[in-house]
Design a protein around this motif. Sequence first.
Motif, mmCIF file in Angstrom:
data_model
loop_
_atom_site.group_PDB
_atom_site.id
_atom_site.type_symbol
_atom_site.label_atom_id
_atom_site.label_comp_id
_atom_site.label_asym_id
_atom_site.label_seq_id
_atom_site.Cartn_x
_atom_site.Cartn_y
_atom_site.Cartn_z
ATOM 1 N N THR A 100 0.822 -1.217 0.000
ATOM 2 C CA THR A 100 0.000 0.000 0.000
ATOM 3 C C THR A 100 0.853 1.263 0.000
ATOM 4 O O THR A 100 0.570 2.207 -0.739
ATOM 5 C CB THR A 100 -0.951 0.006 1.210
ATOM 6 O OG1 THR A 100 -1.786 -1.147 1.134
ATOM 7 C CG2 THR A 100 -1.809 1.258 1.236
ATOM 8 N N SER A 101 1.907 1.299 0.814
ATOM 9 C CA SER A 101 2.718 2.517 0.882
ATOM 10 C C SER A 101 3.402 2.805 -0.457
ATOM 11 O O SER A 101 3.494 3.965 -0.859
ATOM 12 C CB SER A 101 3.747 2.434 2.008
ATOM 13 O OG SER A 101 4.640 1.363 1.802
ATOM 14 N N SER B 133 -2.917 8.242 6.112
ATOM 15 C CA SER B 133 -1.775 7.672 6.837
ATOM 16 C C SER B 133 -2.136 6.327 7.456
ATOM 17 O O SER B 133 -1.311 5.408 7.482
ATOM 18 C CB SER B 133 -1.289 8.630 7.916
ATOM 19 O OG SER B 133 -0.742 9.785 7.330
ATOM 20 N N ASN B 134 -3.356 6.192 7.927
ATOM 21 C CA ASN B 134 -3.803 4.912 8.481
ATOM 22 C C ASN B 134 -3.821 3.824 7.414
ATOM 23 O O ASN B 134 -3.599 2.654 7.713
ATOM 24 C CB ASN B 134 -5.181 5.040 9.130
ATOM 25 C CG ASN B 134 -5.134 5.730 10.456
ATOM 26 O OD1 ASN B 134 -4.105 5.751 11.135
ATOM 27 N ND2 ASN B 134 -6.248 6.320 10.861
ATOM 28 N N TRP B 135 -4.100 4.199 6.177
ATOM 29 C CA TRP B 135 -4.100 3.217 5.093
ATOM 30 C C TRP B 135 -2.712 2.609 4.923
ATOM 31 O O TRP B 135 -2.585 1.460 4.545
ATOM 32 C CB TRP B 135 -4.519 3.847 3.774
ATOM 33 C CG TRP B 135 -5.904 4.391 3.728
ATOM 34 C CD1 TRP B 135 -6.894 4.229 4.651
ATOM 35 C CD2 TRP B 135 -6.458 5.201 2.697
ATOM 36 N NE1 TRP B 135 -8.031 4.882 4.258
ATOM 37 C CE2 TRP B 135 -7.788 5.492 3.059
ATOM 38 C CE3 TRP B 135 -5.962 5.709 1.512
ATOM 39 C CZ2 TRP B 135 -8.622 6.261 2.262
ATOM 40 C CZ3 TRP B 135 -6.786 6.474 0.724
ATOM 41 C CH2 TRP B 135 -8.104 6.744 1.092
ATOM 42 N N LEU B 136 -1.669 3.403 5.191
ATOM 43 C CA LEU B 136 -0.311 2.897 5.043
ATOM 44 C C LEU B 136 -0.048 1.770 6.032
ATOM 45 O O LEU B 136 0.727 0.855 5.747
ATOM 46 C CB LEU B 136 0.707 4.019 5.231
ATOM 47 C CG LEU B 136 0.568 5.213 4.279
ATOM 48 C CD1 LEU B 136 1.620 6.261 4.597
ATOM 49 C CD2 LEU B 136 0.649 4.782 2.829
ATOM 50 N N LYS B 137 -0.691 1.822 7.183
ATOM 51 C CA LYS B 137 -0.527 0.779 8.206
ATOM 52 C C LYS B 137 -1.535 -0.346 8.036
ATOM 53 O O LYS B 137 -1.196 -1.520 8.197
ATOM 54 C CB LYS B 137 -0.693 1.377 9.614
ATOM 55 C CG LYS B 137 0.409 2.334 10.019
ATOM 56 C CD LYS B 137 0.197 2.813 11.433
ATOM 57 C CE LYS B 137 -0.734 4.008 11.375
ATOM 58 N NZ LYS B 137 -0.947 4.662 12.649
ATOM 59 N N ASN B 138 -2.786 0.002 7.733
ATOM 60 C CA ASN B 138 -3.883 -0.973 7.754
ATOM 61 C C ASN B 138 -4.383 -1.387 6.377
ATOM 62 O O ASN B 138 -5.262 -2.231 6.284
ATOM 63 C CB ASN B 138 -5.064 -0.394 8.541
ATOM 64 C CG ASN B 138 -4.674 0.004 9.936
ATOM 65 O OD1 ASN B 138 -3.909 -0.673 10.591
ATOM 66 N ND2 ASN B 138 -5.187 1.134 10.395
ATOM 67 N N GLY B 139 -3.879 -0.767 5.339
ATOM 68 C CA GLY B 139 -4.364 -1.038 3.988
ATOM 69 C C GLY B 139 -5.528 -0.125 3.629
ATOM 70 O O GLY B 139 -6.196 0.435 4.498
ATOM 71 N N ILE B 140 -5.760 0.028 2.357
ATOM 72 C CA ILE B 140 -6.856 0.860 1.864
ATOM 73 C C ILE B 140 -8.162 0.119 2.127
ATOM 74 O O ILE B 140 -8.268 -1.071 1.826
ATOM 75 C CB ILE B 140 -6.673 1.162 0.365
ATOM 76 C CG1 ILE B 140 -5.368 1.939 0.155
ATOM 77 C CG2 ILE B 140 -7.868 1.948 -0.186
ATOM 78 C CD1 ILE B 140 -4.935 2.061 -1.290
ATOM 79 N N PRO B 141 -9.157 0.787 2.709
ATOM 80 C CA PRO B 141 -10.417 0.107 3.027
ATOM 81 C C PRO B 141 -11.036 -0.569 1.801
ATOM 82 O O PRO B 141 -10.927 -0.068 0.689
ATOM 83 C CB PRO B 141 -11.326 1.238 3.527
ATOM 84 C CG PRO B 141 -10.405 2.322 3.945
ATOM 85 C CD PRO B 141 -9.200 2.203 3.059
ATOM 86 N N ASN B 142 -11.683 -1.680 2.046
ATOM 87 C CA ASN B 142 -12.335 -2.431 0.975
ATOM 88 C C ASN B 142 -13.725 -1.841 0.727
ATOM 89 O O ASN B 142 -14.738 -2.502 0.891
ATOM 90 C CB ASN B 142 -12.414 -3.920 1.350
ATOM 91 C CG ASN B 142 -12.741 -4.782 0.164
ATOM 92 O OD1 ASN B 142 -12.548 -4.380 -0.972
ATOM 93 N ND2 ASN B 142 -13.248 -5.962 0.430
ATOM 94 N N ASP B 143 -13.741 -0.581 0.346
ATOM 95 C CA ASP B 143 -14.968 0.180 0.106
ATOM 96 C C ASP B 143 -14.957 0.627 -1.352
ATOM 97 O O ASP B 143 -14.008 1.275 -1.798
ATOM 98 C CB ASP B 143 -15.003 1.378 1.056
ATOM 99 C CG ASP B 143 -16.223 2.238 0.867
ATOM 100 O OD1 ASP B 143 -16.270 2.985 -0.132
ATOM 101 O OD2 ASP B 143 -17.114 2.179 1.725
#
Length: 66
Positions: free
Chosen positions: A3-4, A28-38
């Motif tokens: 993701t990053s 920034s949270n996406w970098l840790k947790n991944g891009i939401p599956n939305d």
Amino acid sequence: MHTSNFISEIGGSTFVAEHFHFPQNRVSNWLKNGIPNDIKIRAKIAQLAQEKNVDLPEGFLAGLRL
């Protein structure tokens, strides 16, 4: 692709946050947790990646929820 790396290739977390009017910490949270599956978020990001000529990570649009 991680993701990053993907976010970096489409302009970085600050650019993505500003482009979509998201708070910086959200991206920034996406970098840790991944891009939401939305589907709404991923469709916007897919369009931005296309505009920037960046390939989507494998399976990026697979299995999205409405």
